[in-house]
Scaffold this motif. Structure first.
Motif, PDB file in Angstrom:
ATOM      1  N   ARG A  94       3.346 -20.777 -26.020  1.00  0.00           N
ATOM      2  CA  ARG A  94       2.426 -21.391 -26.973  1.00  0.00           C
ATOM      3  C   ARG A  94       1.195 -21.975 -26.293  1.00  0.00           C
ATOM      4  O   ARG A  94       1.303 -22.696 -25.314  1.00  0.00           O
ATOM      5  CB  ARG A  94       3.146 -22.486 -27.772  1.00  0.00           C
ATOM      6  CG  ARG A  94       4.194 -21.932 -28.730  1.00  0.00           C
ATOM      7  CD  ARG A  94       4.907 -23.012 -29.507  1.00  0.00           C
ATOM      8  NE  ARG A  94       5.897 -22.439 -30.402  1.00  0.00           N
ATOM      9  CZ  ARG A  94       6.744 -23.157 -31.133  1.00  0.00           C
ATOM     10  NH1 ARG A  94       6.709 -24.488 -31.059  1.00  0.00           N
ATOM     11  NH2 ARG A  94       7.613 -22.564 -31.929  1.00  0.00           N
ATOM     12  N   ALA A 128       0.019 -20.072 -32.321  1.00  0.00           N
ATOM     13  CA  ALA A 128      -0.221 -20.459 -30.928  1.00  0.00           C
ATOM     14  C   ALA A 128       0.536 -19.587 -29.937  1.00  0.00           C
ATOM     15  O   ALA A 128       0.352 -19.713 -28.729  1.00  0.00           O
ATOM     16  CB  ALA A 128       0.170 -21.923 -30.723  1.00  0.00           C
ATOM     17  N   GLY A 131      -0.544 -30.072 -30.488  1.00  0.00           N
ATOM     18  CA  GLY A 131      -0.853 -29.103 -31.527  1.00  0.00           C
ATOM     19  C   GLY A 131      -2.334 -29.086 -31.892  1.00  0.00           C
ATOM     20  O   GLY A 131      -3.214 -28.992 -31.026  1.00  0.00           O
ATOM     21  N   TYR A 132      -2.608 -29.208 -33.177  1.00  0.00           N
ATOM     22  CA  TYR A 132      -3.974 -29.137 -33.691  1.00  0.00           C
ATOM     23  C   TYR A 132      -4.657 -30.507 -33.763  1.00  0.00           C
ATOM     24  O   TYR A 132      -5.764 -30.615 -34.300  1.00  0.00           O
ATOM     25  CB  TYR A 132      -3.965 -28.496 -35.086  1.00  0.00           C
ATOM     26  CG  TYR A 132      -3.440 -27.082 -35.104  1.00  0.00           C
ATOM     27  CD1 TYR A 132      -4.299 -25.996 -34.964  1.00  0.00           C
ATOM     28  CD2 TYR A 132      -2.081 -26.821 -35.248  1.00  0.00           C
ATOM     29  CE1 TYR A 132      -3.818 -24.689 -34.969  1.00  0.00           C
ATOM     30  CE2 TYR A 132      -1.587 -25.524 -35.259  1.00  0.00           C
ATOM     31  CZ  TYR A 132      -2.463 -24.463 -35.118  1.00  0.00           C
ATOM     32  OH  TYR A 132      -1.980 -23.173 -35.122  1.00  0.00           O
ATOM     33  N   SER A 178       1.927 -22.363 -38.308  1.00  0.00           N
ATOM     34  CA  SER A 178       1.094 -23.126 -37.374  1.00  0.00           C
ATOM     35  C   SER A 178       1.520 -22.927 -35.922  1.00  0.00           C
ATOM     36  O   SER A 178       0.687 -22.694 -35.043  1.00  0.00           O
ATOM     37  CB  SER A 178       1.108 -24.609 -37.731  1.00  0.00           C
ATOM     38  OG  SER A 178       0.463 -24.835 -38.971  1.00  0.00           O
ATOM     39  N   ALA A 179       2.809 -23.027 -35.651  1.00  0.00           N
ATOM     40  CA  ALA A 179       3.287 -22.848 -34.273  1.00  0.00           C
ATOM     41  C   ALA A 179       3.158 -21.392 -33.844  1.00  0.00           C
ATOM     42  O   ALA A 179       2.809 -21.096 -32.695  1.00  0.00           O
ATOM     43  CB  ALA A 179       4.728 -23.310 -34.144  1.00  0.00           C
ATOM     44  N   GLY A 183       3.072 -28.629 -40.084  1.00  0.00           N
ATOM     45  CA  GLY A 183       1.973 -27.774 -39.690  1.00  0.00           C
ATOM     46  C   GLY A 183       0.690 -28.199 -40.370  1.00  0.00           C
ATOM     47  O   GLY A 183       0.654 -29.200 -41.097  1.00  0.00           O
ATOM     48  N   PHE A 198      -2.018 -23.917 -27.822  1.00  0.00           N
ATOM     49  CA  PHE A 198      -2.688 -24.418 -29.020  1.00  0.00           C
ATOM     50  C   PHE A 198      -4.206 -24.430 -28.870  1.00  0.00           C
ATOM     51  O   PHE A 198      -4.922 -24.502 -29.866  1.00  0.00           O
ATOM     52  CB  PHE A 198      -2.149 -25.800 -29.398  1.00  0.00           C
ATOM     53  CG  PHE A 198      -0.856 -25.726 -30.161  1.00  0.00           C
ATOM     54  CD1 PHE A 198      -0.854 -25.486 -31.524  1.00  0.00           C
ATOM     55  CD2 PHE A 198       0.355 -25.874 -29.506  1.00  0.00           C
ATOM     56  CE1 PHE A 198       0.339 -25.394 -32.227  1.00  0.00           C
ATOM     57  CE2 PHE A 198       1.554 -25.778 -30.203  1.00  0.00           C
ATOM     58  CZ  PHE A 198       1.548 -25.537 -31.569  1.00  0.00           C
TER      59      PHE A 198
END
Length: 202
Positions: A100, A93, A162-163, A89-90, A75, A102
């Motif tokens: 999810r 989202a 993700g990010y 982190s997940a 994460g 993101f």
């Protein structure tokens, strides 16, 4: 480090992550099988940090399969948010139905960073914890990798996940989502953790 071959369970239901790990372990002639293929459940991540969660997933997969198991937990930690979202982190989202997004998660991170004030800065780092567990005695060994950088807005790039679109690694000008995947893997937090794992394998 105790031997982990010739067959290893990869405690993930993510096909892309499974393929990446298989590729990294290919030189060691270890047969990798995914948790989904074995019908193993995804355990609830209740640890206090990345290594706790990786070990939890690895131990459960090892116990249920009777084989050594490898799991990761990863994460992004943001300095201005005192390390959040971190192990969440997940979950940052996820909506009420568990889906999810993101894009929404990145908006939340940036909104909270801005609220923290300019003096808090935009520094952040990705973390990856890898854990190997054995079924016979519950033993587990863990390795943690990191990559440091800065958050940017708006997000850039359509690669990665993700990010990645809001993270620029130190010494670079592009976000991880603008990197070629092979280029990213060479410097990522997961690559750092795998280098430590592979060194332990000898």
């Amino acid at each position: 480090m105790k031997a982990i071959g010739p067959k290893l369970v990869i405690a993930t239901h993510n096909a892309g992550k499974l393929a990446e790990i298989q590729e990294l372990l290919q030189p060691f002639e270890i047969e990798c099988v995914g948790a989904a293929e074995l019908g193993l459940p995804e355990p609830e991540e209740i640890g206090n940090n990345f290594i706790d969660n990786a070990e939890l997933k690895a131990r459960e997969a090892a116990d249920l399969s009777g084989l050594p198991a490898l799991a990761d937990d990863s994460g992004i930690s943001v300095d201005a948010l005192h390390g959040l979202p971190g192990i969440f982190s997940a979950r940052w989202a996820e909506d009420e139905d568990g889906n999810r997004d993101f894009g929404r998660a990145m908006e939340r991170v940036w909104r909270e960073v801005e609220a923290a004030g300019e003096e808090a800065g935009h520094d952040a780092h990705f973390v990856c914890a890898l854990s190997v567990a054995w079924p016979d005695n519950g033993q587990a060994e863990s390795f943690e990798g990191r990559v440091y950088g800065t958050l940017v807005w708006p997000p850039r790039g359509d690669r990665g996940f993700g990010y990645d679109p809001m993270f620029v690694p130190t010494g670079h000008e592009r976000t991880f989502a603008e990197f070629d995947p092979v280029e990213k893997h060479a410097i990522s937090h997961r690559a750092d953790a795998f280098k430590k794992l592979i060194a332990a394998l000898g």
